[in-house]
Write an enzyme that holds these catalytic residues in place. Structure first.
Site, PDB file in Angstrom:
ATOM      1  N   LYS A 124      52.115  52.665  39.510  1.00  0.00           N
ATOM      2  CA  LYS A 124      52.193  53.411  38.252  1.00  0.00           C
ATOM      3  C   LYS A 124      53.634  53.811  37.921  1.00  0.00           C
ATOM      4  O   LYS A 124      54.101  53.624  36.802  1.00  0.00           O
ATOM      5  CB  LYS A 124      51.270  54.616  38.307  1.00  0.00           C
ATOM      6  CG  LYS A 124      49.782  54.222  38.310  1.00  0.00           C
ATOM      7  CD  LYS A 124      48.876  55.405  38.322  1.00  0.00           C
ATOM      8  CE  LYS A 124      47.407  54.963  38.159  1.00  0.00           C
ATOM      9  NZ  LYS A 124      46.931  54.114  39.268  1.00  0.00           N
ATOM     10  N   LYS A 159      46.098  60.714  34.578  1.00  0.00           N
ATOM     11  CA  LYS A 159      45.595  59.981  35.745  1.00  0.00           C
ATOM     12  C   LYS A 159      46.424  60.307  36.978  1.00  0.00           C
ATOM     13  O   LYS A 159      47.622  60.607  36.884  1.00  0.00           O
ATOM     14  CB  LYS A 159      45.609  58.470  35.487  1.00  0.00           C
ATOM     15  CG  LYS A 159      46.938  57.903  35.020  1.00  0.00           C
ATOM     16  CD  LYS A 159      46.776  56.439  34.595  1.00  0.00           C
ATOM     17  CE  LYS A 159      48.048  55.886  33.985  1.00  0.00           C
ATOM     18  NZ  LYS A 159      47.889  54.486  33.524  1.00  0.00           N
ATOM     19  N   ARG A 209      45.048  42.112  32.050  1.00  0.00           N
ATOM     20  CA  ARG A 209      45.643  41.815  33.353  1.00  0.00           C
ATOM     21  C   ARG A 209      46.338  40.462  33.260  1.00  0.00           C
ATOM     22  O   ARG A 209      45.704  39.430  33.014  1.00  0.00           O
ATOM     23  CB  ARG A 209      44.566  41.804  34.440  1.00  0.00           C
ATOM     24  CG  ARG A 209      44.991  41.193  35.774  1.00  0.00           C
ATOM     25  CD  ARG A 209      46.182  41.882  36.434  1.00  0.00           C
ATOM     26  NE  ARG A 209      45.992  43.309  36.621  1.00  0.00           N
ATOM     27  CZ  ARG A 209      45.357  43.845  37.660  1.00  0.00           C
ATOM     28  NH1 ARG A 209      44.839  43.078  38.595  1.00  0.00           N
ATOM     29  NH2 ARG A 209      45.258  45.168  37.767  1.00  0.00           N
ATOM     30  N   ARG A 224      40.164  43.427  29.950  1.00  0.00           N
ATOM     31  CA  ARG A 224      39.080  44.270  30.473  1.00  0.00           C
ATOM     32  C   ARG A 224      38.742  45.297  29.400  1.00  0.00           C
ATOM     33  O   ARG A 224      39.506  46.225  29.150  1.00  0.00           O
ATOM     34  CB  ARG A 224      39.516  44.902  31.786  1.00  0.00           C
ATOM     35  CG  ARG A 224      39.772  43.825  32.859  1.00  0.00           C
ATOM     36  CD  ARG A 224      40.641  44.305  33.986  1.00  0.00           C
ATOM     37  NE  ARG A 224      41.968  44.690  33.517  1.00  0.00           N
ATOM     38  CZ  ARG A 224      42.879  45.281  34.286  1.00  0.00           C
ATOM     39  NH1 ARG A 224      42.599  45.550  35.559  1.00  0.00           N
ATOM     40  NH2 ARG A 224      44.051  45.604  33.808  1.00  0.00           N
ATOM     41  N   ARG A 232      37.857  53.525  29.759  1.00  0.00           N
ATOM     42  CA  ARG A 232      38.446  52.725  30.819  1.00  0.00           C
ATOM     43  C   ARG A 232      37.942  51.291  30.737  1.00  0.00           C
ATOM     44  O   ARG A 232      36.741  51.056  30.683  1.00  0.00           O
ATOM     45  CB  ARG A 232      38.123  53.318  32.192  1.00  0.00           C
ATOM     46  CG  ARG A 232      38.637  54.734  32.383  1.00  0.00           C
ATOM     47  CD  ARG A 232      38.111  55.347  33.667  1.00  0.00           C
ATOM     48  NE  ARG A 232      36.653  55.453  33.654  1.00  0.00           N
ATOM     49  CZ  ARG A 232      35.923  55.859  34.686  1.00  0.00           C
ATOM     50  NH1 ARG A 232      36.510  56.178  35.821  1.00  0.00           N
ATOM     51  NH2 ARG A 232      34.611  55.944  34.592  1.00  0.00           N
ATOM     52  N   ASP A 272      49.617  45.106  33.871  1.00  0.00           N
ATOM     53  CA  ASP A 272      48.587  45.633  32.981  1.00  0.00           C
ATOM     54  C   ASP A 272      49.230  45.978  31.654  1.00  0.00           C
ATOM     55  O   ASP A 272      50.200  46.754  31.594  1.00  0.00           O
ATOM     56  CB  ASP A 272      47.919  46.870  33.580  1.00  0.00           C
ATOM     57  CG  ASP A 272      46.983  46.516  34.736  1.00  0.00           C
ATOM     58  OD1 ASP A 272      46.709  45.314  34.930  1.00  0.00           O
ATOM     59  OD2 ASP A 272      46.524  47.445  35.425  1.00  0.00           O
ATOM     60  N   GLU A 280      50.910  49.405  33.995  1.00  0.00           N
ATOM     61  CA  GLU A 280      50.971  49.375  35.454  1.00  0.00           C
ATOM     62  C   GLU A 280      51.577  48.048  35.911  1.00  0.00           C
ATOM     63  O   GLU A 280      51.499  47.036  35.211  1.00  0.00           O
ATOM     64  CB  GLU A 280      49.587  49.534  36.104  1.00  0.00           C
ATOM     65  CG  GLU A 280      48.986  50.916  35.995  1.00  0.00           C
ATOM     66  CD  GLU A 280      47.741  51.092  36.855  1.00  0.00           C
ATOM     67  OE1 GLU A 280      47.568  50.337  37.837  1.00  0.00           O
ATOM     68  OE2 GLU A 280      46.934  51.992  36.545  1.00  0.00           O
ATOM     69  N   ASN A 282      50.901  46.028  39.257  1.00  0.00           N
ATOM     70  CA  ASN A 282      50.085  45.999  40.463  1.00  0.00           C
ATOM     71  C   ASN A 282      50.665  45.028  41.488  1.00  0.00           C
ATOM     72  O   ASN A 282      50.841  43.841  41.195  1.00  0.00           O
ATOM     73  CB  ASN A 282      48.654  45.578  40.113  1.00  0.00           C
ATOM     74  CG  ASN A 282      47.960  46.608  39.240  1.00  0.00           C
ATOM     75  OD1 ASN A 282      47.339  47.533  39.737  1.00  0.00           O
ATOM     76  ND2 ASN A 282      48.073  46.448  37.927  1.00  0.00           N
TER      77      ASN A 282
END
Length: 313
Positions: A124, A159, A209, A224, A232, A272, A280, A282
């Site tokens: 993050k 978050k 993603r 997503r 979410r 993301d 993000e 990842n």
């Protein structure tokens, strides 16, 4: 090649869509030898980083899909590559494993992703290196700072920094309902740092993603998409995954990041993106291989394997 996968218990794999299993399967089909252990099986012994590991065979049956050999103690530098695929959270034990893996790298082991690079790239916080690409963002432990941010942006998302799969993500609208309670609970009354961002309405089109592998860009993303009243898009939170070609804007961002992150030792990365904003980076165990492959026809596991073979040649 001898490939050691450090992963969660095999029994926990979701065999229909697990990206690590897809990697294992394609590597075995190419004639490479698979080995398996958990992070708890990595240890320092007799001046070497070693692992209590087992040879692994992937079977065609869905009910009993793997077979493990007996335990063997092997030095990590004896493998062609070590693939660290343990899921977050990035807690102290995850951190301890990266330190052991860094010691193994110094002894000649090839670890992907490089453990030092994983430590340096909070999934993050690492987005703050690229402020021009991220939504308005606040990182703080202080409730007063969150309240001031909310007064400016009105519609925000809060978050924890160590969450995964959408865990602990809250939206607070213009009415500020429960803002203090959410911050106090998530932040454990100031003991934990939180990330706060302006809510991005483009989430309705999906949290994209985008996979970077070996410094190259997979040309399809998995959008997503939140379902019902959910904000979410994470698949673990009930989001619907829809594979789609990268837009020009997404492709431009991905091609910017791919060589930079690869040079830092990050072989596999999942960006993301929401509405063209980076949310993000990842680096621990990026997923979505199977969903993208099944829906688009672009063979992500094969793309990954070719990049891996090239990196190790």
């Amino acid at each position: 090649m001898d490939l050691l996968f450090i992963a969660d218990p095999l029994e926990s794999f979701k065999i229909k869509k697990d990206s690590t299993l897809a990697m294992m399967r394609v590597a075995q089909e190419a004639g490479h030898h698979l080995w398996f252990c958990q992070s708890r099986n990595v240890l320092w012994k007799d001046d070497l980083v070693v692992a209590d590991c087992q040879i692994l065979a992937i079977k065609p049956s869905s009910s009993s899909w793997f077979e493990l050999g007996g335990l063997e103690l092997r030095s990590l530098k004896s493998f062609s590559a070590i693939l660290m695929r343990t899921d977050p959270p990035f807690d102290i034990e995850y951190l301890n494993t990266t330190w052991l893996l860094s010691a193994a790298v110094k002894q000649g082991a090839k670890v992907l992703n490089d453990p030092a690079a994983v430590r340096d790239h909070s999934e993050k916080l690492s987005i703050t290196e690229f402020p021009e690409l991220i939504p308005p963002t606040l990182v703080t432990r202080e409730l007063s700072a969150v309240e001031s941010f909310h007064q400016i942006h009105r519609d925000i998302v809060i978050k924890p920094l160590d969450g995964m799969g959408g865990m602990g993500v809250f939206r607070v609208g213009a009415d500020g309902l429960n803002l203090a309670s959410i911050v106090e609970t998530l932040g454990e009354n100031g003991a934990r740092t939180l990330m706060v961002q302006r809510f991005l309405p483009e989430i309705t089109q999906g949290d994209k993603r985008v996979l970077l592998i070996g410094g190259e860009v997979v040309p399809f993303a998995l959008a997503r998409i939140p379902q019902g009243n959910e904000i979410r898009g994470n698949l673990a939170a009930g989001g619907k995954g829809v594979a789609m070609p990268l837009t020009d804007a997404e492709n431009k961002i991905a091609r910017l990041f791919a060589p930079i992150l690869y040079q830092r030792g990050l072989f596999l990365v999942g960006l993301d993106l929401i509405g063209g904003h980076l949310t993000e980076i990842n680096v621990t165990s990026p997923t979505c291989f199977v969903e993208i492959t099944d829906q688009s026809g672009f063979d992500v596991p094969q793309f990954w394997l070719k990049a891996l073979e090239k990196a190790l040649s």
